[in-house]
Scaffold this motif. Structure first.
Motif, short mmCIF file in Angstrom:
data_model
loop_
_atom_site.label_atom_id
_atom_site.label_comp_id
_atom_site.label_asym_id
_atom_site.label_seq_id
_atom_site.Cartn_x
_atom_site.Cartn_y
_atom_site.Cartn_z
N UNK A 1 44.53 36.67 -6.16
CA UNK A 1 45.48 36.26 -5.13
C UNK A 1 46.90 36.18 -5.66
N UNK A 2 47.04 35.76 -6.91
CA UNK A 2 48.39 35.69 -7.48
C UNK A 2 48.97 37.09 -7.67
N UNK A 3 48.12 38.06 -8.01
CA UNK A 3 48.60 39.44 -8.15
C UNK A 3 49.06 39.97 -6.79
N UNK A 4 48.32 39.64 -5.73
CA UNK A 4 48.71 40.07 -4.39
C UNK A 4 50.06 39.48 -3.99
N UNK A 5 50.26 38.22 -4.33
CA UNK A 5 51.54 37.59 -3.98
C UNK A 5 52.70 38.20 -4.75
N UNK A 6 52.50 38.46 -6.03
CA UNK A 6 53.56 39.09 -6.81
C UNK A 6 53.87 40.49 -6.31
N UNK A 7 52.82 41.23 -5.98
CA UNK A 7 53.04 42.57 -5.46
C UNK A 7 53.66 42.54 -4.07
N UNK B 1 54.66 43.64 2.57
CA UNK B 1 54.98 42.60 1.60
C UNK B 1 54.81 41.21 2.16
N UNK B 2 55.23 41.02 3.41
CA UNK B 2 55.10 39.71 4.05
C UNK B 2 53.63 39.30 4.18
N UNK B 3 52.80 40.25 4.60
CA UNK B 3 51.38 39.95 4.72
C UNK B 3 50.74 39.66 3.37
N UNK B 4 51.19 40.34 2.34
CA UNK B 4 50.64 40.07 1.01
C UNK B 4 51.06 38.70 0.50
N UNK B 5 52.28 38.29 0.79
CA UNK B 5 52.77 36.99 0.32
C UNK B 5 52.10 35.84 1.08
N UNK B 6 51.86 36.03 2.37
CA UNK B 6 51.31 34.95 3.18
C UNK B 6 49.78 34.97 3.26
N UNK B 7 49.12 35.75 2.42
CA UNK B 7 47.65 35.80 2.35
C UNK B 7 46.98 36.22 3.65
N UNK B 8 47.58 37.12 4.40
CA UNK B 8 46.97 37.62 5.62
C UNK B 8 45.78 38.52 5.33
#
Length: 71
Positions: A2-8, A61-68
């Motif tokens: 999940x942290x990799x998804x947020x960084x990406x 990017x927004x969806x990746x940061x907000x865990x959608x």
């Protein structure tokens, strides 16, 4: 993972900003060159392709940061 998804996601958002900036910088001269073929190309890039690319990168990017993508 999940942290990799947020960084990406942050990387995708920054990439969208960079694409918008460099596209305006590079293709901005096409709108003011005075040639008809440059004007048509510039209009297509600015009003059709650039909004599609930038909005797609921003939304991804927004969806990746907000865990959608967890659902």
């Amino acid at each position: 993972m999940n942290s990799i998804k947020k960084y990406l996601g942050i990387v995708w958002i920054l990439l969208a900003v960079a694409v918008a900036y460099y596209s305006i910088d590079i293709f901005g001269g096409k709108l003011t060159s005075g040639k008809q073929e440059d004007l048509v190309f510039g209009i297509i890039i600015f009003f059709v392709l650039l909004p599609l690319v930038v909005s797609g990168l921003l939304i991804f990017g927004y969806y990746a940061v907000t865990d959608e993508y967890e659902d």
